[in-house]
Write a protein that holds these residues in place. Structure first.
Motif, PDB file in Angstrom:
ATOM      1  N   ASP A 188      -7.672   9.100   1.866  1.00 27.61           N
ATOM      2  CA  ASP A 188      -6.998   7.982   2.508  1.00 27.61           C
ATOM      3  C   ASP A 188      -7.493   7.878   3.945  1.00 27.61           C
ATOM      4  O   ASP A 188      -7.241   8.770   4.762  1.00 27.61           O
TER       5      ASP A 188
ATOM      6  N   ARG B 227       0.818  -1.205   0.000  1.00 25.75           N
ATOM      7  CA  ARG B 227       0.000   0.000   0.000  1.00 25.75           C
ATOM      8  C   ARG B 227       0.857   1.262   0.000  1.00 25.75           C
ATOM      9  O   ARG B 227       0.543   2.255  -0.659  1.00 25.75           O
TER      10      ARG B 227
ATOM     11  N   MET C  58      -9.574   3.699   0.587  1.00 30.33           N
ATOM     12  CA  MET C  58      -9.386   4.959  -0.138  1.00 30.33           C
ATOM     13  C   MET C  58     -10.680   5.306  -0.867  1.00 30.33           C
ATOM     14  O   MET C  58     -10.801   5.156  -2.081  1.00 30.33           O
TER      15      MET C  58
ATOM     16  N   LEU D  11      -5.557   0.659  -4.305  1.00 34.30           N
ATOM     17  CA  LEU D  11      -5.543   1.133  -2.920  1.00 34.30           C
ATOM     18  C   LEU D  11      -6.849   0.771  -2.230  1.00 34.30           C
ATOM     19  O   LEU D  11      -7.933   1.118  -2.716  1.00 34.30           O
TER      20      LEU D  11
ATOM     21  N   LEU E  25       0.634   4.282  -2.700  1.00 30.05           N
ATOM     22  CA  LEU E  25       0.349   5.667  -2.315  1.00 30.05           C
ATOM     23  C   LEU E  25       1.393   6.620  -2.891  1.00 30.05           C
ATOM     24  O   LEU E  25       1.063   7.710  -3.372  1.00 30.05           O
TER      25      LEU E  25
END
Length: 548
Positions: A217, A13, A197, A194, A17
């Motif tokens: 997020d 992750r 999110m 993701l 990001l």
């Protein structure tokens, strides 16, 4: 701590990001929704070479896609309803899934017990047609059975009045594991994904065309404005909410239908054969299917007006399942026998007339292109996820948003692809990745400790899921990476403290995080029980650190 693990370099992750933060140009496609449909669309787009980003509001397959009857099938019920096109399509896709993900999909024997001669002929002919429709992807041949043969294949079946039966074959799989493997395959093709999110709004250009999304997020609270050439709404039962972001006050595109399953000990139906009840008193189909050494019994089909990530089973649904199964089993299951009960919502295309019957709501998938160019894909079912994805990306190409590139997923092997292993070895569900979990145990023997006396799952699996499968919470591990919550909620609650400790060590969290995780998970898991939870054993002693 360094391992030679294939996932570790790209399915993290934190790395995803960073890529979102550093990618200033517009993505070719942003997919909203991390269930079967969204993951399929993202994989299709990424495998064609498009720069693809998928955003999921919770965990991958948190909603409908982890709560199915675990069947990869053409749909005997749809054949009876005359939906020939859907059955043809699903049988073809069933064959591709067995071909591309043999570590997750297997051929399952189903037996229909018949208590009248007429039913034997009716179902025998219908299922023979079902076989023939599969063409070269046909599984084993349907056959008529004597009453004695039915009793041998289903030792716990009610024998009084049994005339005979029909045996046919269909596909079975682990839905949440396939969803995760699709996400990993997408990443291997260059996609970025993701979880946690959610998309909070859509971005539009001066012409009113969708030009990206604003997403938040949930772990950091940071918001991102992300540009895209095309945005796909693949949010299942939540498609209406995204459509509202695009054009408020429009009629709903889907209506949810709730399906409930109860899980029993395997002793209620000994053997490897599944029981199929083709017509319950209210016209439904009910399955009693062996799954991970337990029995999955369901499903119901109840129209609802509200969506939820954690729908609750209605009392009448539970009673219906237990009573109906009890009519066919020598040992009648009761509420105290239920190890877990879970509900899921199906995104059914909304009818154009007022109706409370899900039989009148389409199971076929629907594509909708808004004037803003927002593409919405909805309806369908797990088995046809790949075709739904292909149609969606083809639609973006047809609109002139993306250049022409052919679909390649019909022959694309799913992450973990491996020759089928013996199903008695529980790590076989990881496919090729099982060797890396075994290597982790070899290097750190303490991670070879089972998490529960009734299950073979190892501490190493928690470390693996956290490090290489983007598990962020105790629920992620126990519900969707290892499936324990869906098999035995009490056992999952027993395991939770140790899972929280292992995850905290891997993620660098402290005791406050562990306590909050346990509080959240225990509250959630209580909804999967019909009787109050009392710990079956004392909390285990924390493992010594396995890190150097």
């Amino acid at each position: 701590m360094k391992e030679n693990e294939p996932n570790s370099q790209f399915f993290k992750r934190e790395l995803f990001l960073e890529e979102v933060k550093n990618h200033a140009a517009a993505w070719d496609m942003i997919v909203i929704g991390g269930g079967a449909t969204g993951l399929g669309v993202a994989l299709d787009a990424a495998s064609r070479g498009f720069k693809t980003l998928l955003l999921e509001q919770a965990d991958f397959a948190k909603g409908t896609s982890s709560r199915s009857t675990k069947l990869v099938h053409g749909g005997v019920r749809y054949l009876a309803q005359g939906d020939i096109k859907l059955v043809y399509e699903a049988l073809y896709e069933r064959g591709l899934l067995l071909q591309n993900a043999p570590h997750l999909v297997n051929i399952q024997s189903f037996v229909i017990p018949n208590y009248t001669w007429w039913n034997e002929m009716l179902y025998g002919v219908g299922l023979t047609v079902y076989d023939l429709m599969a063409g070269r992807y046909r599984f084993n041949k349907t056959s008529l059975l004597s009453g004695k043969k039915v009793a041998r294949l289903l030792p716990n079946i009610q024998a009084r009045g049994l005339k005979g039966g029909v045996q046919y074959f269909d596909g079975q799989f682990d839905d949440a594991r396939l969803a995760l493997n699709l996400a990993q395959t997408c990443a291997e093709q260059g996609g970025v994904l993701l979880n946690y999110m959610p998309v909070v709004s859509l971005l539009k250009d001066s012409n009113g065309k969708v030009a990206g999304v604003k997403a938040k997020d949930l772990e950091s609270g940071q918001e991102y404005q992300i540009k895209a050439k095309t945005v796909v709404n693949a949010t299942g039962v939540f498609v209406n909410e995204v459509l509202e972001m695009n054009a408020p006050a429009q009629p709903p595109l889907v209506r949810p239908s709730q399906g409930v399953h109860v899980v029993l000990d395997s002793s209620f139906l000994a053997g490897d054969n599944a029981l199929m009840i083709p017509k319950t008193p209210d016209g439904r189909v009910l399955f009693v299917v062996p799954w991970h050494k337990h029995l999955l019994v369901g499903t119901t089909d109840t129209p609802l007006d509200q969506n939820s990530l954690e729908p609750r089973a209605l009392e009448q649904e539970i009673d219906f399942i237990l009573e109906t199964a009890g009519q066919y089993l020598v040992r009648k299951p009761s509420r105290k026998d239920v190890l877990s009960v879970f509900a899921g919502l199906r995104p059914l295309a909304a009818p154009t007339k007022n109706t409370n019957s899900t039989k009148e709501i389409s199971r076929s998938h629907k594509l909708l292109v808004a004037p803003s160019n927002l593409i919405t894909i909805t309806g369908g079912k797990w088995t046809t996820y790949r075709r739904m994805a292909q149609d969606t990306v083809d639609q973006a190409i047809a609109l002139g948003i993306l250049p022409q590139k052919p679909c390649v997923t019909a022959t694309l092997k799913v992450h973990g692809f491996a020759a089928p292993q013996t199903k008695s070895e529980h790590l076989s569900i990881y496919g090729a990745d099982r060797t890396f979990i075994q290597a982790l145990v070899k290097r750190f023997p303490e991670l070879g400790q089972p998490l529960h006396e009734r299950f073979p799952n190892l501490a190493a699996e928690v470390v693996w899921a956290t490090r290489n499968e983007m598990a962020r919470t105790v629920e992620d591990v126990l519900a969707r990476r290892m499936r324990i919550l869906f098999l035995d909620a009490r056992a999952a609650m027993d395991m939770a403290p140790e899972v929280a400790r292992l995850m905290a060590e891997e993620l660098g969290h402290g005791e406050d995080w562990q306590h909050q995780q346990l509080e959240d998970f225990m509250a959630l898991a209580a909804n999967y029980l019909l009787e109050p939870y009392t710990p079956a054993r004392k909390a285990s002693t924390p493992l010594l650190s396995y890190k150097n």
